[in-house]
Design a protein around this motif. Structure first.
Motif, PDB file in Angstrom:
ATOM      1  N   THR A   1       0.833  -1.209   0.000  1.00 18.29           N
ATOM      2  CA  THR A   1       0.000   0.000   0.000  1.00 18.29           C
ATOM      3  C   THR A   1       0.866   1.257   0.000  1.00 18.29           C
ATOM      4  O   THR A   1       0.571   2.236  -0.700  1.00 18.29           O
ATOM      5  CB  THR A   1      -0.931  -0.009   1.225  1.00 18.29           C
ATOM      6  OG1 THR A   1      -1.758  -1.181   1.165  1.00 18.29           O
ATOM      7  CG2 THR A   1      -1.815   1.219   1.243  1.00 18.29           C
TER       8      THR A   1
ATOM      9  N   TYR B   1       0.938   4.161  -2.942  1.00 19.69           N
ATOM     10  CA  TYR B   1       0.826   5.616  -2.739  1.00 19.69           C
ATOM     11  C   TYR B   1       2.061   6.343  -3.263  1.00 19.69           C
ATOM     12  O   TYR B   1       1.962   7.478  -3.739  1.00 19.69           O
ATOM     13  CB  TYR B   1       0.595   5.925  -1.265  1.00 19.69           C
ATOM     14  CG  TYR B   1      -0.862   5.820  -0.849  1.00 19.69           C
ATOM     15  CD1 TYR B   1      -1.767   6.811  -1.217  1.00 19.69           C
ATOM     16  CD2 TYR B   1      -1.327   4.734  -0.127  1.00 19.69           C
ATOM     17  CE1 TYR B   1      -3.098   6.716  -0.862  1.00 19.69           C
ATOM     18  CE2 TYR B   1      -2.663   4.634   0.233  1.00 19.69           C
ATOM     19  CZ  TYR B   1      -3.545   5.628  -0.136  1.00 19.69           C
ATOM     20  OH  TYR B   1      -4.876   5.534   0.212  1.00 19.69           O
TER      21      TYR B   1
ATOM     22  N   PHE C   1      -2.315  -1.300  -5.520  1.00 16.96           N
ATOM     23  CA  PHE C   1      -3.191  -1.064  -4.363  1.00 16.96           C
ATOM     24  C   PHE C   1      -4.193  -2.196  -4.173  1.00 16.96           C
ATOM     25  O   PHE C   1      -4.492  -2.588  -3.040  1.00 16.96           O
ATOM     26  CB  PHE C   1      -3.923   0.269  -4.552  1.00 16.96           C
ATOM     27  CG  PHE C   1      -4.757   0.690  -3.372  1.00 16.96           C
ATOM     28  CD1 PHE C   1      -4.173   1.353  -2.300  1.00 16.96           C
ATOM     29  CD2 PHE C   1      -6.115   0.418  -3.330  1.00 16.96           C
ATOM     30  CE1 PHE C   1      -4.943   1.746  -1.215  1.00 16.96           C
ATOM     31  CE2 PHE C   1      -6.883   0.800  -2.248  1.00 16.96           C
ATOM     32  CZ  PHE C   1      -6.303   1.465  -1.187  1.00 16.96           C
TER      33      PHE C   1
ATOM     34  N   TRP D   1       2.661   6.780   6.572  1.00 15.38           N
ATOM     35  CA  TRP D   1       2.061   5.526   7.029  1.00 15.38           C
ATOM     36  C   TRP D   1       2.771   4.960   8.246  1.00 15.38           C
ATOM     37  O   TRP D   1       2.135   4.356   9.116  1.00 15.38           O
ATOM     38  CB  TRP D   1       2.028   4.509   5.879  1.00 15.38           C
ATOM     39  CG  TRP D   1       1.205   5.010   4.733  1.00 15.38           C
ATOM     40  CD1 TRP D   1       1.625   5.266   3.467  1.00 15.38           C
ATOM     41  CD2 TRP D   1      -0.189   5.376   4.761  1.00 15.38           C
ATOM     42  NE1 TRP D   1       0.597   5.765   2.703  1.00 15.38           N
ATOM     43  CE2 TRP D   1      -0.528   5.842   3.469  1.00 15.38           C
ATOM     44  CE3 TRP D   1      -1.172   5.365   5.737  1.00 15.38           C
ATOM     45  CZ2 TRP D   1      -1.812   6.278   3.148  1.00 15.38           C
ATOM     46  CZ3 TRP D   1      -2.450   5.809   5.420  1.00 15.38           C
ATOM     47  CH2 TRP D   1      -2.761   6.248   4.138  1.00 15.38           C
TER      48      TRP D   1
END
Length: 327
Positions: free
Chosen positions: A18, A22, A227, A269
């Motif tokens: 993920t 991004y 993703f 994150w």
């Protein structure tokens, strides 16, 4: 409180698919905004098209390469349809149009009339489109441990997807680094700073903007594929909030910089996961529920980002002079 678990979970975001997705989306936005000055508020639309293009063709039995081309072709068509009428508009109008377009794609994809193709609001299950990707792994079956982390080698959320996703990030970073230093990249930066001056030199500003929109959108389509590979294709999981996360990552790391999107995504994150894990380990559930901790984590990160924008608006790796342009 188990500090080892907190650090393991937080720093696992450094290699998470993920996070890589991004990064790719932010690299694409960096081509749009950092290089060209295009206010694209609909990067999630490119991600949705990439995800659906890949998942639908995979469920139809296409090979991986053909599915990848289908995702990129959808991004190219979207860039042309979006770019021709909008690239002559001012940046504020372009922002509104791209935001609305991405929402249109999401709403159409989740409509009941599209259920036979996109799965409607239920989306597409991972077993319908991940089999070929998992079978392409050269890694042996089973699981492997590297430093603090143990993952399966091949199935969803595996080492294989981490290797592929971060390899794509490396390739994208090298390409953007070369583009920043190329004559083509200098034309884009010229458009960003004063497009009327470029027009007076005989350059086709709209053509260069369209090229930038497609290339940045292609990175967005790849981000959409990465993703959804560890999960299902859910139209609502790639809504407006994803575009705002991508903008946050770009501005946090620094627009118009090569490694800004990488640093921004990893930092966001890791920081968010650390704050949430820390609060779960220290705050009683009688005081704050899990949902409240989830929301409070975003509030704390949001305040930190506000401070960053106030005291270092160019981001951590950005150059204030690079962003001294009128959009």
């Amino acid at each position: 409180m188990d500090w080892m678990t907190i650090f393991t979970n937080a720093f696992a975001q450094l290699i998470a698919p993920t996070t890589a997705a991004y990064v790719l989306a932010a690299i694409g936005l960096n081509v749009h905004f950092g290089m060209t000055g295009l206010m694209n508020m609909g990067q999630a639309g490119f991600m949705l098209l990439g995800a659906y293009g890949f998942a639908i063709t995979q469920s139809m039995g296409w090979n991986l390469f053909a599915s990848l081309l289908a995702a990129l072709a959808l991004a190219a068509i979207y860039a042309v349809l979006l770019g021709i009428p909008t690239l002559k508009l001012g940046p504020d109008y372009l922002a509104m149009v791209t935001l609305a377009s991405a929402e249109i794609i999401r709403i159409v994809a989740r409509s009941t009339s599209m259920t036979s193709i996109t799965g409607g609001s239920g989306g597409i299950s991972p077993q319908d489109f991940t089999t070929q990707f998992e079978n392409s792994s050269p890694l042996p079956s089973g699981s492997s441990t590297l430093w603090l982390w143990t993952y399966s080698n091949n199935i969803a959320d595996s080492w294989w997807i981490r290797i592929v996703s971060w390899t794509l990030v490396l390739i994208a970073a090298i390409l953007v680094w070369r583009w920043f230093k190329s004559p083509w990249g200098r034309v884009l930066k010229g458009i960003r700073e004063d497009e009327n001056a470029l027009r007076s030199l005989g350059k086709s500003v709209t053509k260069f903007k369209l090229q930038s929109l497609f290339l940045g959108g292609a990175f967005g389509a790849l981000a959409g594929i990465i993703f959804v590979l560890p999960r299902s294709v859910q139209p609502d999981s790639l809504g407006r909030q994803v575009t705002f996360y991508v903008w946050t990552i770009l501005l946090l790391g620094g627009a118009a910089s090569i490694f800004g999107p990488v640093l921004g995504s990893c930092l966001l994150w890791v920081m968010l996961t650390f704050i949430k894990e820390f609060m779960r380990g220290t705050i009683s559930e009688n005081l704050l529920s899990s949902n409240q901790i989830e929301a409070l984590g975003w509030v704390i990160v949001g305040v930190a980002l506000m401070c960053l924008v106030i005291f270092r608006p160019q981001g951590l790796l950005g150059d204030r002079r690079e962003l001294a342009f009128n959009v």
